[in-house]
Design an enzyme around this catalytic site. Structure first.
Site, short mmCIF file in Angstrom:
data_model
loop_
_atom_site.label_atom_id
_atom_site.label_comp_id
_atom_site.label_asym_id
_atom_site.label_seq_id
_atom_site.Cartn_x
_atom_site.Cartn_y
_atom_site.Cartn_z
N GLY A 96 130.76 -18.46 54.52
CA GLY A 96 131.09 -16.74 53.88
C GLY A 96 130.59 -16.04 53.04
N GLY A 98 126.82 -16.27 53.02
CA GLY A 98 125.39 -16.19 53.58
C GLY A 98 124.65 -17.12 53.14
N SER A 100 123.48 -20.12 54.50
CA SER A 100 122.48 -20.26 55.39
C SER A 100 121.23 -19.33 55.52
CB SER A 100 122.80 -20.68 56.70
OG SER A 100 123.32 -19.81 57.63
N ALA A 101 121.65 -17.83 55.57
CA ALA A 101 120.62 -16.76 55.43
C ALA A 101 119.84 -16.83 54.46
CB ALA A 101 121.40 -15.60 55.65
N ALA A 102 120.39 -17.26 53.12
CA ALA A 102 119.78 -17.13 52.16
C ALA A 102 118.99 -18.35 51.96
CB ALA A 102 120.66 -17.27 50.68
N ASP A 143 123.36 -11.11 58.26
CA ASP A 143 123.39 -12.01 57.16
C ASP A 143 122.12 -12.28 56.64
OD1 ASP A 143 126.06 -12.78 57.73
OD2 ASP A 143 125.91 -14.84 57.74
C1 MEV Z 1 129.07 -14.53 59.87
O1 MEV Z 1 128.50 -14.30 58.33
C2 MEV Z 1 129.41 -13.32 60.20
C3 MEV Z 1 129.64 -13.58 62.05
O2 MEV Z 1 130.04 -11.99 62.46
C4 MEV Z 1 128.51 -14.07 62.65
C5 MEV Z 1 127.17 -13.11 62.77
O3 MEV Z 1 127.39 -11.88 62.49
O4 MEV Z 1 126.38 -13.63 63.05
C6 MEV Z 1 130.91 -14.45 62.15
#
Ligand code: MEV
Length: 310
Positions: A96, A98, A100-102, A143
């Site tokens: 929740g 982010g 993995s994006a970070a 993200d």
């Molecule tokens: C994940 O942080 C958010 C989702 O909407 C997936 C995405 O946007 O890739 C669940």
């Protein structure tokens, strides 16, 4: 040595809806992952990021796929002239926020720095998106965009594959929030796939949810622009009701939301993948922020007090 950072993020409106090309609102918050990259004979990866218990174990395969993609992307051999990657920073890894994006954004920036590639933010974002795709299937890109650029954004995915629509939102006063972790780690791809299945099986119900969301996010953007925090809070709670109807809530998330709103939060909702993960509560003013954070912690959950839109 090369160094790079990636911000954590929170979604105020539109997780899951964003995957289908509906607009979503997200903001980076002041916690980040730091990557350091050095030359090394053999590939090595050291993950010193703080975490909610079990997060890294649960995400091990996803992280490995992200790393593999990035090594291929930058044509870095696994041995005989490879790199060492070390992750640290104050972003506590949890579903929740982010994380993995970070991870992706920080490593791309660190490799670019180490190899003097001079990648632009756009190029960093492209590579981070590819790593997110390798890790979790069909990400919307919200993200990694938040993680790379920071700030407060209105994001609409381009379903045709062209550039996504990214608008910056500004607020007169930063919005104080409390982020809370349910302690449950989810696999984004599994949950996104499940929502796709549910939507396919219940077209009439999901059509109504989609149109309710569409109206709600437009009002949410207006509330942000006007600085109307009471309305913003109501709409965030409205978004939560839709997410719950889509089976994305869970008892722990509901317990956190109920503690937050009983303590006076103007609104609260799950943020990110859902079915666990994190909750965002809108809590203008330090006194309310402290009160809400304490009420959630009294229930046994960890919290972070921060501001967005600075
Ligand atoms: C994940 O942080 C958010 C989702 O909407 C997936 C995405 O946007 O890739 C669940």
């Amino acid at each position: 040595m090369g160094r790079g950072t990636g911000f954590g993020k929170t979604i105020l409106f539109g997780e899951h809806f964003v995957v289908y090309g509906l607009p979503a609102v997200a903001a980076a918050f002041g916690k980040k992952t730091i990557a350091e990259v050095e030359d090394s004979e053999q590939l090595s990866f050291t993950d010193n990021r703080p975490q909610t218990p079990g997060y890294k174990e649960r995400k091990r395969d996803e992280i490995n796929r992200q790393l593999d993609l990035l090594l291929d992307y930058f044509k870095i051999p696994r041995d005989g002239g490879s790199i060492s990657i070390t992750l640290s920073g104050d972003l506590v890894c949890a579903s929740g926020v982010g994380a993995s994006a970070a991870l992706a954004a920080s490593i791309v920036r660190a490799i670019s720095d180490h190899k003097n590639l001079g990648l632009s933010d756009e190029e960093v974002n492209d590579a981070a998106y590819k790593a997110e795709e390798a890790g979790s299937g069909t990400p919307s890109g919200i993200d990694n965009t938040c993680s790379v650029y920071g700030g407060f954004i209105l994001f609409t995915k381009n379903l045709e594959g062209g550039p996504n629509d990214i608008k910056t939102l500004s607020v007169d006063k930063p919005l104080d929030i409390v982020m809370a972790s349910s302690g449950i780690t989810q696999t984004t791809k599994e949950v996104v796939d499940d929502v796709r299945r549910l939507r396919g099986e219940n077209p009439t119900q999901y059509e109504r949810i989609w149109s309710d969301y569409r109206a709600l996010v437009d009002d949410g953007v207006e509330a942000i622009k006007e600085g109307n925090v009471e309305r913003l809070g109501e709409l965030m709670s409205g978004n939560q009701r839709l997410l719950a109807e889509m089976t994305l809530s869970c008892p722990q998330v509901e317990e956190i939301i109920s503690a937050a709103t009983s303590a006076g939060a103007l609104g609260a909702k799950l943020t990110g993948t859902g079915r666990g993960g994190s909750v965002i509560a809108l809590t203008p003013g330090e006194a309310l922020q402290d009160k809400v954070s304490k009420a959630i912690e009294d229930k046994g959950y960890t919290t972070l007090k921060t501001s967005i839109g600075i």
